[in-house]
Design an enzyme around this catalytic site. Structure first.
Site, PDB file in Angstrom:
ATOM      1  N   ALA A 169       0.835  -1.203   0.000  1.00 20.22           N
ATOM      2  CA  ALA A 169       0.000   0.000   0.000  1.00 20.22           C
ATOM      3  C   ALA A 169       0.866   1.247   0.000  1.00 20.22           C
ATOM      4  CB  ALA A 169      -0.932   0.012   1.210  1.00 20.22           C
ATOM      5  N   GLY A 170       0.364   2.270  -0.644  1.00 20.34           N
ATOM      6  CA  GLY A 170       1.055   3.560  -0.706  1.00 20.34           C
ATOM      7  C   GLY A 170       0.542   4.341  -1.889  1.00 20.34           C
ATOM      8  N   ARG A 171      -0.212   5.392  -1.632  1.00 20.99           N
ATOM      9  CA  ARG A 171      -0.837   6.148  -2.717  1.00 20.99           C
ATOM     10  C   ARG A 171       0.226   6.709  -3.666  1.00 20.99           C
ATOM     11  NH1 ARG A 171      -5.870   7.869  -3.285  1.00 20.99           N
ATOM     12  NH2 ARG A 171      -6.362   7.350  -1.108  1.00 20.99           N
ATOM     13  N   GLY A 172       0.109   6.326  -4.948  1.00 20.90           N
ATOM     14  CA  GLY A 172       1.044   6.800  -5.952  1.00 20.90           C
ATOM     15  C   GLY A 172       2.377   6.089  -5.966  1.00 20.90           C
ATOM     16  N   ALA A 173       2.543   5.087  -5.099  1.00 23.46           N
ATOM     17  CA  ALA A 173       3.839   4.403  -4.986  1.00 23.46           C
ATOM     18  C   ALA A 173       3.784   2.961  -5.467  1.00 23.46           C
ATOM     19  CB  ALA A 173       4.328   4.439  -3.535  1.00 23.46           C
ATOM     20  N   TYR A 208      -0.793  -4.529 -10.782  1.00 24.68           N
ATOM     21  CA  TYR A 208      -0.081  -5.803 -10.882  1.00 24.68           C
ATOM     22  C   TYR A 208       0.080  -6.221 -12.341  1.00 24.68           C
ATOM     23  CZ  TYR A 208      -1.120  -6.010  -5.881  1.00 24.68           C
ATOM     24  OH  TYR A 208      -1.212  -5.724  -4.534  1.00 24.68           O
TER      25      TYR A 208
END
Length: 224
Positions: A169-173, A208
């Site tokens: 998880a990580g917005r934009g990452a 993915y």
């Protein structure tokens, strides 16, 4: 069609959630699954291949309800570019718990099947365990210039050739975290990286697939 299945208690989940739950393991050698066999349990889970409509219909006739669809994907491991990720330390656990609690609040451990905070607590514990090397073997993080965590991924070695992403998880990452996961698997001599996500999580599925993953299987989770 009748369902033949064994019933196994979910010991860890029962202790963590404070429930009396089990999972059915469908196999032709097991006894017939009946309402009487299911009655002692306050919650019974089943996971079946999404293509097996016969089992789906039979379980629904026994009182099971569809809770969630799951997609399992796999991608070949290659040496990706360095993402700058670092291994999470125990001092990162409070921040990671808070991030995971917010990111995974709507999993299959959601209300009304479990307590309103159950999903958040479960994934907060998962990421803490990953930092400590329990179940998942390691947690890697990306930091912003401020030092705050802007993304994380937990990983586990399955066997000599395969590794699996636990939480990501990580917005934009997303692209950087996939690079991180691939590098982790490559460094350990793996050839296949696996990951599962909810059928409804189209953002994760797109990420993915863009990273080179192919769908290996689909499944349904049902509860009674």
């Amino acid at each position: 069609m009748p369902v033949r299945a064994s019933i196994e208690p979910l010991t860890w989940e029962n202790a963590f959630f404070g429930v009396n739950s089990a999972i059915v393991r469908i196999t032709s050698e097991a006894p017939l699954l009946t309402p009487d066999a299911l009655a002692p349990w306050s919650r019974v889970q089943a996971k079946i291949a999404a293509s097996n409509t016969g089992e789906l219909d039979a379980l629904q006739q026994l009182g099971f309800s569809l809770v969630e669809g799951e997609v399992d994907l796999a991608l070949p491991v290659n040496n990706a570019s360095d993402s700058g990720a670092v291994v999470a330390q125990e001092t990162d656990i409070p921040a990671l718990r808070q991030l995971a609690s917010a990111a995974f609040a709507q999993s299959r451990f959601r209300a009304p099947w479990y307590a309103p905070d159950a999903s958040s607590r479960f994934y907060a514990q998962w990421i803490e365990n990953a930092v400590r090397g329990t179940f998942d073997h390691q947690c890697l993080i990306l930091r912003a210039a401020s030092g705050d965590i802007r993304g994380y991924v937990s990983l586990r070695e399955l066997n000599a050739t395969d590794a699996r992403i636990g939480l990501l998880a990580g917005r934009g990452a997303g692209a950087e975290l996939m690079q991180t996961a691939l590098n982790w698997a490559y460094a350990r001599g793996k050839t296949t990286l696996r990951v599962a996500t909810q059928m409804g999580n189209t953002a994760a599925l797109k990420r993915y697939i863009q990273s080179g993953a192919n769908v290996e299987s689909t499944a349904y989770w049902l509860y009674r």
